[in-house]
Design an enzyme around this catalytic site. Sequence first.
Site, PDB file in Angstrom:
ATOM      1  N   TYR A  53      -1.072   5.450  -3.502  1.00 47.25           N
ATOM      2  CA  TYR A  53      -1.925   4.807  -4.500  1.00 47.25           C
ATOM      3  C   TYR A  53      -3.207   5.599  -4.742  1.00 47.25           C
ATOM      4  O   TYR A  53      -3.902   6.005  -3.818  1.00 47.25           O
ATOM      5  CB  TYR A  53      -2.304   3.390  -4.042  1.00 47.25           C
ATOM      6  CG  TYR A  53      -3.309   2.722  -4.955  1.00 47.25           C
ATOM      7  CD1 TYR A  53      -2.924   2.255  -6.209  1.00 47.25           C
ATOM      8  CD2 TYR A  53      -4.641   2.593  -4.581  1.00 47.25           C
ATOM      9  CE1 TYR A  53      -3.834   1.663  -7.054  1.00 47.25           C
ATOM     10  CE2 TYR A  53      -5.562   1.989  -5.432  1.00 47.25           C
ATOM     11  CZ  TYR A  53      -5.157   1.536  -6.668  1.00 47.25           C
ATOM     12  OH  TYR A  53      -6.055   0.961  -7.519  1.00 47.25           O
ATOM     13  N   GLY A  60      -4.765  -0.143 -10.142  1.00 49.51           N
ATOM     14  CA  GLY A  60      -4.585  -1.549 -10.470  1.00 49.51           C
ATOM     15  C   GLY A  60      -3.128  -1.852 -10.771  1.00 49.51           C
ATOM     16  O   GLY A  60      -2.237  -1.562  -9.967  1.00 49.51           O
TER      17      GLY A  60
END
Length: 502
Positions: A53, A60
């Site tokens: 990530y 998000g």
Amino acid sequence: MTLQLNGESLTINKIKELLYQSDEVSVTDDAYQRVKQSRATVEKIIENKETIYGITTGFGLFSDVRVDEGEYNQLQVNLIRSHACGIGKPFSQDVALVMMVLRLNTLLKGHSGVTVDLVDQLIYFINNRIIPVIPQQGSLGASGDLAPLSHLALALIGEGSVYYKNEEVDSRYVLNLLNRTPLRLQAKEGLALINGTQAMTAQGVINYIEAEDIGYQAEWIAALTHQALNGITDAYHENVHKVRHFKEQIDVAARMLDWLEGSKLTTSQGDIRVQDAYTLRCIPQIHGASFQVFNYVKEKLEFEMNAANDNPLIFDEDDETFVISGGNFHGQPIAFALDFLKLGVSELANVSERRLERLVNPQLNNGLPAFLSPQPGLQSGAMIMQYAAASLVSENKTLAHPASVDSIPSSANQEDHVSMGTIASRHGYQMIENARRVLAIEAIIALQAVEYKDIEKLSPKTYDKYQALRKVVPSITQDRQFHKDIEAVAQYLLDHAYSNEI
């Protein structure tokens, strides 16, 4: 004197010294080594084409969207530009400076994966007092203070605005002027700069410093009022407070006795009355409770100042490296603390307003002129100053509503609970400014009241305060524009907030 940062030992007192003494910062060798190690892990992730990530994916709701290998750096720049949507008036330069120091300290823990170049750029901005212009509004206080910290990051890359030598100019202009190269963001670095609680924490640190100082200032101001009303000192006897055990209450009582020592205006129980109203008699209990709040807040702020609070976090333990997506950016612990701070500040103002009401009310002020007017009827004296104080404490009661009980989902419900901690910090500072002005009003009225009782009978310590304040605000010999006096005394109180004086 240089403030040395290592990610582990930053305190509010060190921040206070930085603000008051204009110190520079430096970084320890072991902290630099941790930064290099965590960066090496990021480089391995890129080399191995792992899906992590914020390094190789979007953000998000886009966390499952893989980004092309050649666009990792552009991803970080896009993040900063798109998230720099702060609104409203900017944070003070002090808050923005502290924000940079706190973000730097977090990166030094070695869990963020940034480059040494980013660390050095932050150090350069701090030491040269290149202060990003950071709008106050727009943060939800979870996923970090994304909007405010994006404006901080913009300045580092030569975009956005900064304060330099107290002028607002373009960041690129200052960097060109100083022959300094804008930072080129690498993979993970944009996210590492903005995932965190540094806006709410930085404003919270300033709030704590000024709130604690207001607590101390309130004592000598209350001591002037106490003498103007011929207050009873028995209630401050240490035996009364030791049997309740609260250290802060015991300390306030001791300091009140110290302020009042040698006064010829104080009384004992039974001399004039058997006991005082609560606003005099219970100063140790009321003020002491505020100091309990401040001590709680200080502990939580100092935890956060030395915390790794971005996402994802990089760990290097027992010859094993791994990356974990978590939620340390969530501001709930600080949001609660800063909402709590508001209560401690609010009560200092509330009790101050009640004391000054006793000074101006002829039914309560022990024979002083109504509203301390030099010509009652023709001149109003301090009448409307009490109105102003009442307005400020009422406003504080509305601002005291806890921001942390609210939440609005964001990022298509991926970020479905947020802290609103930055709102708590901003409202808290408004309340501190209001409280300081209430105390300024009490000080002005108490100064006038003790003149009717004979200033030569004041305790030595409060006599010194009387003399110092009379250089700021003159006696009331006729009606005048008292708002100027209020602002002058409030500024006097603020000027002492960072000076380690009581």
